[in-house]
Design a protein around this motif. Sequence first.
Motif, PDB file in Angstrom:
ATOM      1  N   VAL A   1       1.529  -2.063   3.093  1.00 33.30           N
ATOM      2  CA  VAL A   1       0.994  -2.329   4.419  1.00 33.30           C
ATOM      3  C   VAL A   1       2.144  -2.739   5.331  1.00 33.30           C
ATOM      4  O   VAL A   1       2.822  -3.723   5.061  1.00 33.30           O
ATOM      5  CB  VAL A   1      -0.066  -3.466   4.385  1.00 33.30           C
TER       6      VAL A   1
ATOM      7  N   HIS B   1      -6.371 -10.062   6.473  1.00 37.37           N
ATOM      8  CA  HIS B   1      -5.685  -8.910   7.056  1.00 37.37           C
ATOM      9  C   HIS B   1      -5.512  -7.804   6.006  1.00 37.37           C
ATOM     10  O   HIS B   1      -5.785  -6.641   6.268  1.00 37.37           O
ATOM     11  CB  HIS B   1      -4.324  -9.361   7.597  1.00 37.37           C
TER      12      HIS B   1
ATOM     13  N   ALA C   1      -7.260  -4.014   5.449  1.00 45.82           N
ATOM     14  CA  ALA C   1      -6.458  -2.820   5.209  1.00 45.82           C
ATOM     15  C   ALA C   1      -6.829  -2.167   3.872  1.00 45.82           C
ATOM     16  O   ALA C   1      -6.239  -1.186   3.461  1.00 45.82           O
ATOM     17  CB  ALA C   1      -4.970  -3.182   5.231  1.00 45.82           C
TER      18      ALA C   1
END
Length: 90
Positions: free
Chosen positions: A62, A83, A87
């Motif tokens: 990522v 987060h 993802a």
Amino acid sequence: MSTVSAEFIASLKALVLDSVEKDAPPGGLGDDEPLFGPEARLDLDSLDALQVSMAIQQRFGVRMPDSKETRRAMTSIAHLAEHLAQAGKA
């Protein structure tokens, strides 16, 4: 914060501490504890942020570009886990 497992949070803490070459603060690093700024016990700086983002990119694939979104994601372990969950990496 129910979308991520305790194991994932623990591995994320280890990854962050390892990437900035610091030990956990006394009593351990809290999930919601600030990682940066005057309240942070780890006393991380912008170079540490870069090291953390590179470690995240290596481990999870990522990208963490220098943006408001990244800074928000890196405010705490809990935010970072969320987060990564968004993802699809948690």
